[in-house]
Design an enzyme around this catalytic site. Structure first.
Site, mmCIF file in Angstrom:
data_model
loop_
_atom_site.group_PDB
_atom_site.id
_atom_site.type_symbol
_atom_site.label_atom_id
_atom_site.label_comp_id
_atom_site.label_asym_id
_atom_site.label_seq_id
_atom_site.Cartn_x
_atom_site.Cartn_y
_atom_site.Cartn_z
ATOM 1 C CG HIS A 278 4.891 15.384 -20.696
ATOM 2 N ND1 HIS A 278 4.277 15.475 -21.940
ATOM 3 C CD2 HIS A 278 4.532 14.109 -20.064
ATOM 4 C CE1 HIS A 278 3.575 14.312 -22.290
ATOM 5 N NE2 HIS A 278 3.730 13.508 -21.092
ATOM 6 C CD GLU A 279 5.738 12.290 -16.807
ATOM 7 O OE1 GLU A 279 4.587 11.691 -15.972
ATOM 8 O OE2 GLU A 279 5.868 11.813 -17.768
ATOM 9 C CD GLU A 356 0.991 11.035 -22.502
ATOM 10 O OE1 GLU A 356 2.100 11.698 -22.451
ATOM 11 O OE2 GLU A 356 0.380 10.285 -21.570
ATOM 12 C CG ASP A 360 3.540 16.624 -25.432
ATOM 13 O OD1 ASP A 360 4.442 16.328 -24.547
ATOM 14 O OD2 ASP A 360 3.625 15.886 -26.579
#
Ligand SMILES: [Zn+2]
Length: 420
Positions: A278-279, A356, A360
């Protein structure tokens, strides 16, 4: 009363009232949902954990309401109450009014007084709220040493920057705001560059990750995503708090991956891998640069407005100041502007939540979507984050989408991937 005084009072009242109204909605919504775990999470999060998250969110929101009122009172005292004028007069007795030393003394004393006024709130947050819910792990000594270090770093960087700004404002004519902006951008990039190796280690210890299994898992994820980083580090965040997290820092090939030790101890390796994916998504979609571009654009616009306001006598007079000047203009402007820009908050939150979702989606493509969903459930539970925020409160403030939405999308992505 001056027209701008009225505009300022209306903006301040509106933003404070909106904050309080959203907080009350949030508390009521959480209370109404306190006794039932949302169906999607039943069996994964216990009723006890759900209630704890509700109580944690409620006390934090209540403290936030008190902070809103205190901040409005402090702002009024500094401006219309004559606080800034009083400070300026006091410094004029020892330093030449309008000189650089006077300007820097003003900026430093306003920053100092504001942080002293903020202290009771951060003490209460750490040693009462965080302690009551079992998150705080630091004693008063660490708290005050951190504070002293942060003040020293702020002074070391802030005072030269303030001097540069005042100097440019005095010497570069009508386009000063452009030169100041360029200086701020360069300064910001410098801080981001030296933060991981020079500043962060003042507060935490960073050790190379020595868990060979986890490291090889992370290295293969990086290789799969074509991502280069200079090392994976473990940060001793457990010294201060039991909240878990992970982040990337630095630029180009000097990027570092930092895992909170609390995260590593609470998540299974596939979950850690999914959180890192995710990061990585944030990096791969250039979110860091996009956010910086928005920030730089906004500060250019603000400085341009300040360039105009600085020349207007009514700007000072309508905000309780009798001695105009560059330092005073800077202080007044950055104190008063948030009352006017508060209503843009939902846009910033929306922008962040879109990032975000994109991160994801990236994680679901390059790691296990189910593991990320499980990691989110674990993180929500460990951090006692509420699963039932008030929808309007969430739309206004939340940088991350509500858990329900994120997990629903991940489950969808997971199923999509297993289909032929
Ligand atoms: Zn993220």
């Amino acid at each position: 009363m001056h027209g701008f005084t009225l505009a300022f009072l209306i903006a301040l009242a509106l933003s404070a009232a909106t904050r309080l109204w959203l907080a009350r909605r949030h508390i009521r919504h959480i209370a109404a949902n306190r006794e039932t775990v949302p169906a999607e999470f039943s069996g994964r999060i216990s009723l006890a954990a759900h209630r704890k998250a509700a109580d944690y969110a409620t006390v934090k929101t209540r403290l936030g309401m008190l902070e809103t009122l205190a901040a409005a009172a402090v702002l009024l005292a500094f401006t219309l109450g004559g606080g800034l004028q009083l400070l300026s007069d006091a410094w004029s007795r020892v330093l030449e009014a309008g000189g650089y030393a006077h300007g820097i003394a003003m900026i430093v004393s306003v920053a100092f007084i504001s942080s002293i006024l903020d202290l009771p709130f951060s003490l209460y947050r750490t040693f009462v709220i965080e302690a009551r819910f079992g998150f705080n792990r630091m004693g008063l000594a660490v708290f005050f040493v951190d504070l002293a270090k942060a003040a020293a770093v702020a002074a070391l960087f802030g005072i030269p920057l303030a001097f540069c700004t005042l100097w440019l404002m005095a010497k570069t004519g009508n386009l000063w705001w452009l030169y100041v902006w360029l200086t701020w951008v360069a300064f910001n990039l410098l801080v981001v560059t030296i933060y991981p190796t020079l500043i962060a280690p003042l507060f935490n210890k960073f050790t190379p990750l020595d868990d060979a299994g986890l490291r090889s898992r992370i290295e293969s994820l990086l290789a799969r995503c074509g991502f280069r980083a200079r090392g994976v580090f473990l940060m001793d965040s457990s010294k201060r708090s039991s909240h878990g997290n992970a982040y990337f820092t630095g630029f180009g090939a000097a990027k570092r991956i930092v895992l909170f030790d609390t995260l590593v101890s609470r998540l299974a390796p596939p979950e850690i891998e999914a959180v890192l994916a995710h990061e990585l998504g944030h990096f791969s979609r250039h979110h860091v640069w996009k956010r910086m571009a928005v920030l730089f654009g906004a500060s250019l616009a603000l400085l341009w407005v300040l360039g105009w306001l600085l020349e207007q006598d009514w700007f000072y007079a309508s905000l309780g100041v009798r001695s105009p000047g560059t330092a005073m203009a800077l202080i007044l402007f950055f104190m008063v502007a948030p009352a006017f820009t508060f209503m843009l908050q939902p846009l910033a939150s929306l922008y962040s939540r879109r990032h975000e979702f994109e991160a994801d989606a990236f994680a679901a493509r390059h790691a296990d979507a189910g593991a990320l969903a499980q990691a989110l459930v674990n993180l929500y539970q460990d951090n006692a984050a509420t699963l039932t925020p008030d929808p309007l409160h969430s739309a206004f403030y939340d940088s991350h989408p509500p858990a329900l939405q994120r997990i629903a999308r991940l489950q969808h992505a997971g199923i999509g991937e297993t289909l032929p």
